[in-house]
Design a protein around this motif. Structure first.
Motif, PDB file in Angstrom:
ATOM      1  N   SER A 115       0.655  -1.159  -0.069  1.00 36.42           N
ATOM      2  CA  SER A 115       0.300  -0.501  -0.310  1.00 36.42           C
ATOM      3  C   SER A 115       0.843   1.409   0.233  1.00 36.42           C
ATOM      4  O   SER A 115       0.065   2.484  -0.168  1.00 36.42           O
ATOM      5  N   ARG A 130      -5.856   2.796  -1.572  1.00 34.59           N
ATOM      6  CA  ARG A 130      -5.651   1.777  -0.583  1.00 34.59           C
ATOM      7  C   ARG A 130      -7.209   1.362  -0.641  1.00 34.59           C
ATOM      8  O   ARG A 130      -7.705  -0.070  -0.492  1.00 34.59           O
ATOM      9  N   GLU A 169      -2.990   8.218  -3.085  1.00 35.88           N
ATOM     10  CA  GLU A 169      -3.330   6.918  -2.420  1.00 35.88           C
ATOM     11  C   GLU A 169      -5.003   7.009  -1.730  1.00 35.88           C
ATOM     12  O   GLU A 169      -4.653   5.313  -1.484  1.00 35.88           O
TER      13      GLU A 169
END
Length: 903
Positions: free
Chosen positions: A211, A238, A234
């Motif tokens: 991640s 995720r 991000e």
């Protein structure tokens, strides 16, 4: 423009005379003309020969004869190595006679290309077989690693034992078909499927990364568009990776069992029986759902599950194609098409699957309820086991005031588990009635005028009074109630009303519950009974080996694409769609559009007025290539906002998929009453597909299909136009097919062609419908299932657009050749024209099991791949000319038997 049969000669063909500078025997000569070669020879012959000269002459003659013999033997052996076995090539011969007294040149001309293939001097009469369809071009081939790999790929696809003029699909794909048996877990395997697998493998690599590994830059991020691209990337990654991991956690999925599905089914039952009035987390008034039917259907539709009817938001093509309105139509069925409900063996299997679903759902729900009862009634006496198995709970139905019925026990309750076989049979009969009330697929797909029936919304409510449409709409669009609705069938609402009145409430509830189970069970663990039951039906319908399960990662990437395809597409595009791919792909499309416009004036069935209007529509078509701008895949913030409602938990795959389905429905209903978003796409970037949208008058090509074997920016032009050009011309031609031609350049539904042009079109359309109706597939039991030429006519007409791609390539040949984009490939002894058609044929390579082929013929508006190849080229004279097919060849029918749309 010249007639289509007068194709330009291949640029690979010899054009210079074979014997140059030979004087004419009757030509006058001046006094001082030097002696000719023959005169010099004659003078030499008349001179007396010395003994040494005689010896040398005999030796020279001996060696000349010996050389001729060796040359003949070598040429014959080489020919046998190259000659395809079988077909007409073995039957035809060429006989030549060579004189002793002059130097003679033997030119054996290929029956496929007309190219000079052999030159020798000899003194004998010989008989040889005709040469192969092609010969090595004299210009040097490209020998870069990329060219060698591409050539190897093409060579491995071919089966040169097949005659291209008889079975072009097998000729172009025979090698591929032998090398790609159908996996046991699939019903078919083809180039579309393989490219999809490749694309998913790339996405899997992105999703499998840690991640913390974040793509920190976007595709051509617009200046000032984001305050922090990394932050939104991000967030997106995720969610994507969390969704993927939740799917890959099979141990947890199996441990959870069927509980997630049980909760959905319980909600349906509670809403249907009015135990709750909560739909999508919103409390409704107690009187909002008078009988619970509306609430239960609204709940299913909010999860993207068709039940009773379908509801879509699309442009009002009769008034304003860009004004988004409600379309009311027939639902999807549990079986692929209505024909299956007349197949006793399939109906028997389907009924058993529904029974298995009902039994497992009712039994586990009873156990689930028992656990809850134990928690809630610790101080109460133990509830009797039989009572725990009752569903729905007492009282039933709620408006009966709890009075017992004739079909219940002393308390008015029934054990629905024991009734599962009866309910399953009744659900099948219920669906069969809906199928019979539905339009045939050829009308639904091919007749937009018949399926455009705008009515005041009150008309729909009156035709189907069993359903509360105002309440239904308030679930999705509480502030935007439409004044009218578009029906695809005027009779369907009334028919549905009659069917509902003839059907017991138990059957309707079981229908709603099984609709949810059929649609959602694939999101459960593979050890659950519900998953196994639904899988057994899929195995039968597609010919999959019982118990065979494919790669889990491929399946999970597919679920991620279905749930968040635009977000996943952002990173896919970044990896594979760089350089000049978008520009070169767009050029192929726009070249074909220009060529298409030029061809309109040469159509015998289209008059000048209609041709001018068609050219205007072609000019107005919006071309979208690669990736969408709404949501903007270049903009991580835009994507994060688009998927804001998708909630992802790494321990809840089933709920994650439900969340994504709800997000899709909200996005769709949000468009009601608004103007069309001109940048919106219906496909995500990694999809191996393309489409034409008539109301928007746009053709769309995701980056996923702009990959080999369909396209590469490094390919020679003849292959790009042959492969991707077919995709582009297909979608363009849809704008003028049996359905697309009824939309004008603004996407409005109207008859914009003259009557005479429409009559001419209809005549050729019938020709192509009849042609494809003569094709059939094997049902696996010795029977034949014929293609529905009316159902597939639009797609078949789309495929006929290949000729436009061929002409576009020809029109641009000089420039692309000057740019170095017409280079030849090593080891491929075919002309560029032949390679164009080979590139086209290869994209449709597919092995398919009989069960899948039958399902496709019955439900898919596309013809089977074999006929998309052979049926298409048989209507294109340029194909027969390229391969020099005889007039008796199967794929070179006489002109009066051809269905030539575009001249």
């Amino acid at each position: 423009m010249a007639d289509s049969r007068d194709a330009r000669p291949s640029t690979d063909e010899e054009t210079a005379p074979l014997l140059q500078d030979v004087s004419h025997p009757d030509a006058p000569q001046s006094e001082h003309t030097p002696p000719t070669f023959s005169e010099r020879i004659s003078s030499i012959v008349q001179e007396p020969l010395s003994p040494l000269s005689k010896i040398l002459f005999v030796v020279a003659l001996f060696f000349l004869l010996l050389s001729s013999i060796f040359i003949g033997l070598f040429a014959g052996a080489q020919h046998k190595l190259n000659r395809p076995s079988g077909g007409e090539h073995e039957k035809e011969t060429i006989t030549t006679t060579i004189s002793y007294t002059a130097t003679a040149t033997l030119t054996a001309t290929s029956i496929s290309t007309g190219i000079s293939t052999a030159t020798s001097t000899t003194t004998v009469t010989s008989t040889v077989s005709p040469p192969t369809p092609t010969t090595p071009p004299e210009e040097p081939a490209c020998l870069t690693p990329q060219c060698i790999m591409l050539a190897a790929s093409v060579l491995s696809s071919l089966d040169t034992t097949q005659d291209p003029c008889e079975n072009f699909f097998d000729f172009a794909n025979g090698g591929w078909l032998k090398a790609h048996p159908i996996p046991s877990d699939k019903g078919s395997i083809g180039n579309f499927e393989l490219l999809t697998q490749d694309n998913r493998l790339l996405i899997q690599q992105i999703l499998s990364q840690d991640s913390s590994s974040v793509y920190t830059s976007a595709l051509q991020t617009e200046p000032g568009a984001l305050e922090s691209s990394e932050h939104y990337d991000e967030l997106l990654l995720r969610k994507l990776r969390g969704l993927y991991r939740s799917c890959m956690n099979e141990d947890l999925l199996n441990a959870r069992g069927q509980d997630p599905l049980i909760r959905v089914v319980r909600t349906i039952g509670d809403l249907f029986s009015r135990k709750t009035t909560v739909v999508n987390g919103v409390n409704k008034d107690e009187d909002a759902f008078p009988d619970g039917l509306t609430a239960a259907v609204a709940y299913l539709h909010s999860r993207g599950v068709d039940a009773l009817f379908s509801a879509q938001i699309e442009g009002d093509v009769g008034e304003d194609p860009n004004f988004m309105t409600l379309l009311f139509g027939q639902p999807s069925l549990g079986l692929p098409s209505k024909e299956y409900y007349d197949d006793e063996s399939i109906v028997e299997l389907y009924q058993s699957v529904l029974e298995r679903l009902l039994v497992t759902l009712y039994e586990e729900d009873a156990a689930f309820e028992a656990e809850e009862s134990e928690v809630l009634t610790v101080s109460e006496p133990t509830v009797h086991e039989d009572r725990l198995r009752v569903w729905p709970p007492w009282p039933w139905p709620p408006w009966d005031g709890g009075e017992g019925g004739d079909d219940g026990d002393e308390h008015g309750r029934r054990n629905r588990t024991e009734e599962a076989p009866i309910l399953a049979r009744n659900v099948v009969e219920f669906e069969k009635k809906i199928a019979n009330a539905s339009l045939d697929l050829d009308i639904l797909y091919q007749d937009p005028i018949a399926t455009y029936n705008p009515v005041p919304f009150s008309n729909l409510s009156k035709a189907l009074p069993e359903f509360d449409f105002k309440t239904y709409l308030s679930t999705f669009a509480p502030r935007n109630f439409p004044g009218r609705v578009i029906l695809d069938s005027l009779s369907f609402p009334e028919s549905l009303s009659r069917i509902l009145n003839e059907t017991s409430r138990d059957t309707i509830q079981a229908y709603l519950e099984t609709r949810a189970a059929l649609e959602l069970s694939p999101h459960l663990g593979t050890t659950t009974e519900a998953w196994k039951a639904v899988r057994s039906l899929e195995e039968r319908l597609r010919g999959i080996k019982p118990g065979a399960i494919g790669d889990r990662s491929e399946y999970c990437v597919g679920r991620v694409e279905a749930a968040m395809g635009f977000a996943a597409g952002r990173y896919f595009v970044k990896e594979v769609f760089g350089g000049s791919s978008r520009e070169k792909g767009t050029k192929v499309i726009t070249d074909i559009i220009e060529t298409f416009k030029l061809s309109l004036t040469n159509l015998t069935w289209m008059d000048g007025e209609s041709a001018s209007a068609a050219a205007q529509k072609a000019d107005a078509i919006r071309v979208k290539v690669g990736f969408p701008l709404s949501p903007d895949t270049r903009n991580a913030r835009s994507l994060a906002a688009y998927y804001n409602l998708v909630k992802v938990q790494e321990t809840a795959f089933f709920e994650n998929m439900l969340s994504a389905r709800v997000n899709d429905q909200i996005k769709m209903w949000f468009q009601l009453g608004k103007r069309r978003d001109p940048e919106a796409w219906e496909m995500y970037p990694s999809m191996v597909n393309a489409y034409f949208n008539p109301p928007a008058n746009e053709i769309v090509f995701p980056a996923g299909i702009l990959q080999p074997p369909f396209f590469s920016q490094d390919w020679p032009a003849y292959m790009s136009y042959g492969a991707f050009g077919q995709v582009a011309s297909h979608e363009l031609t849809h704008a003028f097919d049996s359905a697309g031609r009824l939309y004008n350049q603004n996407g409005k539904l109207e008859e914009w062609w003259t009557n005479s042009t429409s009559e001419g079109f209809n005549k050729i359309q019938k020709c192509i419908s009849d042609q494809y109706s003569s094709y059939y597939v094997d049902d696996g039991h010795g029977g034949k299932v014929y293609v529905n030429g009316n159902l597939t006519s639009g797609e078949n007409i789309g495929d006929s657009g290949l000729i436009q791609a061929f002409r576009a390539w020809k029109a641009n040949f000089q420039k692309s050749s000057a740019d170095g984009d017409e280079f030849l490939l090593p080891g491929l002894n075919y002309t560029r024209e032949q390679m164009f058609f080979i590139a086209f044929g290869r994209i449709w390579a597919q092995n398919i099991k009989p069960e899948s082929a039958v399902s496709r013929v019955r439900s898919d508006p596309h013809s089977p791949n074999r006929f998309r190849v052979d049926g298409t080229v048989s209507n294109i004279p340029e194909f027969a000319e390229a391969f020099k097919c005889s007039s008796k060849a199967k794929l070179n029918p006489p002109i009066e038997k051809r269905c030539v749309f575009w001249g």
